[in-house]
Design a protein around this motif. Structure first.
Motif, PDB file in Angstrom:
ATOM      1  N   THR A 139      39.970 -67.542 114.967  1.00 26.15           N
ATOM      2  CA  THR A 139      39.092 -67.276 113.599  1.00 26.15           C
ATOM      3  C   THR A 139      40.084 -66.364 112.493  1.00 26.15           C
ATOM      4  OG1 THR A 139      37.126 -66.712 114.774  1.00 26.15           O
ATOM      5  CG2 THR A 139      37.081 -65.829 112.641  1.00 26.15           C
ATOM      6  N   GLU A 140      40.937 -65.349 113.299  1.00 25.98           N
ATOM      7  CA  GLU A 140      41.903 -64.708 112.351  1.00 25.98           C
ATOM      8  C   GLU A 140      42.907 -65.648 111.962  1.00 25.98           C
ATOM      9  OE1 GLU A 140      42.813 -61.559 115.196  1.00 25.98           O
ATOM     10  OE2 GLU A 140      40.769 -60.363 114.456  1.00 25.98           O
ATOM     11  N   GLU A 141      43.265 -66.685 112.723  1.00 20.70           N
ATOM     12  CA  GLU A 141      44.525 -67.587 112.191  1.00 20.70           C
ATOM     13  C   GLU A 141      43.933 -68.198 111.128  1.00 20.70           C
ATOM     14  OE1 GLU A 141      45.289 -70.097 115.586  1.00 20.70           O
ATOM     15  OE2 GLU A 141      46.338 -68.618 116.756  1.00 20.70           O
ATOM     16  N   LYS A 142      42.760 -68.464 110.868  1.00 21.44           N
ATOM     17  CA  LYS A 142      42.055 -69.200 109.663  1.00 21.44           C
ATOM     18  C   LYS A 142      41.838 -68.383 108.550  1.00 21.44           C
ATOM     19  CE  LYS A 142      39.542 -72.648 112.530  1.00 21.44           C
ATOM     20  NZ  LYS A 142      40.177 -73.719 112.180  1.00 21.44           N
ATOM     21  N   GLY A 143      42.285 -67.266 108.600  1.00 21.46           N
ATOM     22  CA  GLY A 143      42.085 -66.270 107.622  1.00 21.46           C
ATOM     23  C   GLY A 143      40.826 -65.445 107.180  1.00 21.46           C
ATOM     24  N   ALA A 144      39.924 -65.725 108.413  1.00 25.96           N
ATOM     25  CA  ALA A 144      38.707 -65.153 108.441  1.00 25.96           C
ATOM     26  C   ALA A 144      38.519 -63.950 109.198  1.00 25.96           C
ATOM     27  CB  ALA A 144      37.521 -66.263 108.917  1.00 25.96           C
ATOM     28  N   GLU A 145      37.413 -63.239 109.032  1.00 23.48           N
ATOM     29  CA  GLU A 145      37.099 -61.958 109.877  1.00 23.48           C
ATOM     30  C   GLU A 145      36.185 -62.140 110.924  1.00 23.48           C
ATOM     31  OE1 GLU A 145      34.843 -57.478 109.209  1.00 23.48           O
ATOM     32  OE2 GLU A 145      35.568 -58.877 107.779  1.00 23.48           O
ATOM     33  N   PHE A 146      36.554 -61.989 112.494  1.00 23.07           N
ATOM     34  CA  PHE A 146      35.801 -62.247 113.308  1.00 23.07           C
ATOM     35  C   PHE A 146      34.701 -61.055 113.437  1.00 23.07           C
ATOM     36  CE2 PHE A 146      34.665 -61.491 118.070  1.00 23.07           C
ATOM     37  CZ  PHE A 146      34.155 -62.814 118.147  1.00 23.07           C
ATOM     38  N   ILE A 147      33.467 -61.655 113.693  1.00 21.80           N
ATOM     39  CA  ILE A 147      32.260 -60.861 114.000  1.00 21.80           C
ATOM     40  C   ILE A 147      31.828 -60.882 115.337  1.00 21.80           C
ATOM     41  CG2 ILE A 147      29.780 -60.412 113.507  1.00 21.80           C
ATOM     42  CD1 ILE A 147      30.357 -61.428 110.617  1.00 21.80           C
ATOM     43  N   ASP A 148      31.500 -62.061 115.827  1.00 25.35           N
ATOM     44  CA  ASP A 148      31.089 -62.088 117.136  1.00 25.35           C
ATOM     45  C   ASP A 148      30.989 -63.486 117.901  1.00 25.35           C
ATOM     46  OD1 ASP A 148      29.783 -61.192 119.694  1.00 25.35           O
ATOM     47  OD2 ASP A 148      27.806 -61.753 119.005  1.00 25.35           O
ATOM     48  N   TYR A 149      31.109 -63.861 119.109  1.00 27.49           N
ATOM     49  CA  TYR A 149      30.872 -64.884 119.864  1.00 27.49           C
ATOM     50  C   TYR A 149      30.266 -64.880 121.020  1.00 27.49           C
ATOM     51  CZ  TYR A 149      31.930 -69.295 122.187  1.00 27.49           C
ATOM     52  OH  TYR A 149      31.811 -70.531 122.699  1.00 27.49           O
ATOM     53  N   ASP A 150      29.068 -65.639 121.129  1.00 28.18           N
ATOM     54  CA  ASP A 150      28.264 -65.591 122.318  1.00 28.18           C
ATOM     55  C   ASP A 150      28.418 -66.835 123.319  1.00 28.18           C
ATOM     56  OD1 ASP A 150      25.991 -65.996 124.187  1.00 28.18           O
ATOM     57  OD2 ASP A 150      24.807 -64.702 122.891  1.00 28.18           O
ATOM     58  N   CYS A 151      29.189 -66.513 124.212  1.00 23.25           N
ATOM     59  CA  CYS A 151      29.715 -67.762 125.170  1.00 23.25           C
ATOM     60  C   CYS A 151      28.638 -68.506 125.531  1.00 23.25           C
ATOM     61  CB  CYS A 151      30.643 -67.021 126.352  1.00 23.25           C
ATOM     62  SG  CYS A 151      32.166 -66.380 125.905  1.00 23.25           S
ATOM     63  N   ASP A 152      27.484 -67.796 126.182  1.00 17.66           N
ATOM     64  CA  ASP A 152      26.658 -68.378 126.787  1.00 17.66           C
ATOM     65  C   ASP A 152      25.546 -69.344 125.780  1.00 17.66           C
ATOM     66  OD1 ASP A 152      26.888 -67.526 129.130  1.00 17.66           O
ATOM     67  OD2 ASP A 152      26.053 -65.595 128.478  1.00 17.66           O
ATOM     68  N   GLN A 153      25.246 -68.789 124.477  1.00 17.56           N
ATOM     69  CA  GLN A 153      24.566 -69.563 123.564  1.00 17.56           C
ATOM     70  C   GLN A 153      25.479 -70.321 122.565  1.00 17.56           C
ATOM     71  OE1 GLN A 153      21.247 -69.700 123.564  1.00 17.56           O
ATOM     72  NE2 GLN A 153      21.499 -68.078 125.299  1.00 17.56           N
ATOM     73  N   GLY A 154      26.924 -70.196 122.645  1.00 20.49           N
ATOM     74  CA  GLY A 154      27.822 -70.884 121.718  1.00 20.49           C
ATOM     75  C   GLY A 154      27.709 -70.536 120.202  1.00 20.49           C
ATOM     76  N   VAL A 155      27.188 -69.345 119.963  1.00 23.65           N
ATOM     77  CA  VAL A 155      27.069 -68.959 118.617  1.00 23.65           C
ATOM     78  C   VAL A 155      28.111 -68.013 117.841  1.00 23.65           C
ATOM     79  CG1 VAL A 155      25.611 -67.583 117.036  1.00 23.65           C
ATOM     80  CG2 VAL A 155      24.416 -68.550 118.879  1.00 23.65           C
ATOM     81  N   TRP A 156      28.686 -68.533 116.946  1.00 23.83           N
ATOM     82  CA  TRP A 156      30.042 -67.775 116.440  1.00 23.83           C
ATOM     83  C   TRP A 156      29.997 -67.236 114.949  1.00 23.83           C
ATOM     84  CZ3 TRP A 156      34.180 -71.682 114.353  1.00 23.83           C
ATOM     85  CH2 TRP A 156      35.621 -71.151 114.250  1.00 23.83           C
ATOM     86  N   GLN A 157      30.058 -66.239 114.899  1.00 20.58           N
ATOM     87  CA  GLN A 157      29.861 -65.644 113.621  1.00 20.58           C
ATOM     88  C   GLN A 157      31.251 -65.211 113.016  1.00 20.58           C
ATOM     89  OE1 GLN A 157      26.102 -63.007 113.268  1.00 20.58           O
ATOM     90  NE2 GLN A 157      26.099 -63.280 115.488  1.00 20.58           N
ATOM     91  N   PHE A 158      31.404 -65.255 111.808  1.00 19.47           N
ATOM     92  CA  PHE A 158      32.412 -64.700 111.086  1.00 19.47           C
ATOM     93  C   PHE A 158      32.387 -64.643 109.659  1.00 19.47           C
ATOM     94  CE2 PHE A 158      32.758 -69.273 111.708  1.00 19.47           C
ATOM     95  CZ  PHE A 158      33.311 -69.718 110.047  1.00 19.47           C
ATOM     96  N   ARG A 159      33.315 -63.851 108.993  1.00 23.25           N
ATOM     97  CA  ARG A 159      33.156 -63.583 107.484  1.00 23.25           C
ATOM     98  C   ARG A 159      34.506 -64.099 106.853  1.00 23.25           C
ATOM     99  NH1 ARG A 159      31.804 -58.233 109.100  1.00 23.25           N
ATOM    100  NH2 ARG A 159      29.752 -57.625 108.958  1.00 23.25           N
ATOM    101  N   VAL A 160      34.115 -64.585 105.685  1.00 25.83           N
ATOM    102  CA  VAL A 160      35.350 -65.073 104.814  1.00 25.83           C
ATOM    103  C   VAL A 160      35.251 -64.388 103.363  1.00 25.83           C
ATOM    104  CG1 VAL A 160      35.533 -67.323 105.776  1.00 25.83           C
ATOM    105  CG2 VAL A 160      34.198 -66.927 103.908  1.00 25.83           C
ATOM    106  N   SER A 161      36.386 -64.199 102.954  1.00 21.31           N
ATOM    107  CA  SER A 161      36.621 -63.599 101.616  1.00 21.31           C
ATOM    108  C   SER A 161      36.250 -64.442 100.489  1.00 21.31           C
ATOM    109  CB  SER A 161      37.814 -62.870 101.425  1.00 21.31           C
ATOM    110  OG  SER A 161      38.885 -63.661 101.408  1.00 21.31           O
ATOM    111  N   HIS A 162      36.557 -65.609 100.751  1.00 20.37           N
ATOM    112  CA  HIS A 162      36.218 -66.884  99.551  1.00 20.37           C
ATOM    113  C   HIS A 162      36.632 -68.331 100.513  1.00 20.37           C
ATOM    114  CE1 HIS A 162      40.588 -67.543  99.126  1.00 20.37           C
ATOM    115  NE2 HIS A 162      40.921 -66.308  99.048  1.00 20.37           N
ATOM    116  N   PHE A 163      36.335 -69.269  99.682  1.00 21.58           N
ATOM    117  CA  PHE A 163      36.648 -70.650 100.386  1.00 21.58           C
ATOM    118  C   PHE A 163      37.709 -71.471  99.656  1.00 21.58           C
ATOM    119  CE2 PHE A 163      32.231 -69.380 101.132  1.00 21.58           C
ATOM    120  CZ  PHE A 163      32.283 -69.761 102.591  1.00 21.58           C
TER     121      PHE A 163
END
Length: 263
Positions: free
Chosen positions: A239-263
């Motif tokens: 996530t950080e390599e892509k320039g985004a801010e990591f929030i959370d990752y749920d291994c069992d549910q496969g839910v990935w959350q992150f923030r970006v400052s722009h696109f």
């Protein structure tokens, strides 16, 4: 009292403006078009009062003159027979299952115009969102409220969501969100057409929070908590390599959350 009919007409015109000469040129290259193209063009033929919807005939209509006919259409002038036939055609999966943009992108905006006309003749002010869900419901907002929508959220069931933080002017975006926001399994793309992407801080090119579902590793099975933590660290680094801010990752549910400052 007069605001809604005027906005319905404006909606049809705005959706018509999303159809491009490049898309029509691409459609003309088909010798044997996919069934979805034929279904969309049959609906176009019904709306425009073209009696011959065969490909050989419709192919000749796909020029710049068609763009003018789309943008100047008065949906109130459609006959009862045209309205009934259009409503029948709009029930097929091509117009309802949200997959057209992936199956044949060149015809997607034409299909959206057909759907907009179908909604207009029913007195409804809405555009085909291609399976997207928008919060708040933009169609319930007046012009002043559309100009300042707080924390606009765009979702696709079982795929994910993106929340655009702060206030967003949705007066134009309301007509073209499916072309601007692409939510596919494992990815979100904002402004796939880079030519229309506004400067940072404008439009949807702003700080956002993204949640993606179904982001499971292809072959890895987590044996214990340590394996989960190790994989979460990998996702965080990616996530950080892509320039985004990591929030959370749920291994069992496969839910990935992150923030970006722009696109």
């Amino acid at each position: 009292v007069c605001e809604k009919p005027a906005r319905i007409s404006q909606l049809v015109q705005h959706v018509a403006a999303q159809v491009t000469a490049k898309e029509l040129a691409e459609l003309r290259t088909f010798r044997n078009p996919p069934a979805v193209v034929c279904q969309v063009l049959e609906a176009v033929a019904v709306i425009l009062g073209v009696s011959d919807a065969r490909w050989s005939s419709m192919r000749r209509l796909l020029d710049n003159n068609l763009l003018t006919r789309l943008s100047t259409l008065n949906h109130l002038e459609l006959s009862h027979a045209q309205k009934n036939r259009l409503q029948t055609l709009l029930q097929v999966p091509t117009f309802t299952d949200g997959s057209l943009l992936e199956r044949c992108p060149a015809v997607a905006s034409l299909a959206r115009w057909c759907s907009a006309v179908g909604s207009a003749i029913n007195g409804e002010e809405k555009v085909d969102l291609g399976g997207l869900v928008i919060e708040p419901d933009l169609w319930l907002l007046n012009e002043a409220e559309l100009a300042k929508v707080e924390d606009l959220t765009v979702m696709r069931h079982a795929v994910g969501s993106v929340t655009f933080h702060g206030f967003t002017d949705c007066r134009e975006l309301v007509y073209c969100l499916p072309d601007v926001v692409l939510l596919n399994p494992g990815e979100v793309v904002i402004y796939p057409n880079q030519k229309v992407k506004p400067p940072v801080g404008s439009g949807l090119n702003k700080p956002s929070t993204i949640k993606l579902y179904g982001c499971h590793p292809k072959s890895q099975i987590f044996k214990d908590e340590r394996a989960r933590e190790k994989y979460t660290i990998r996702v965080k680094a990616m996530t950080e390599e892509k320039g985004a801010e990591f929030i959370d990752y749920d291994c069992d549910q496969g839910v990935w959350q992150f923030r970006v400052s722009h696109f």
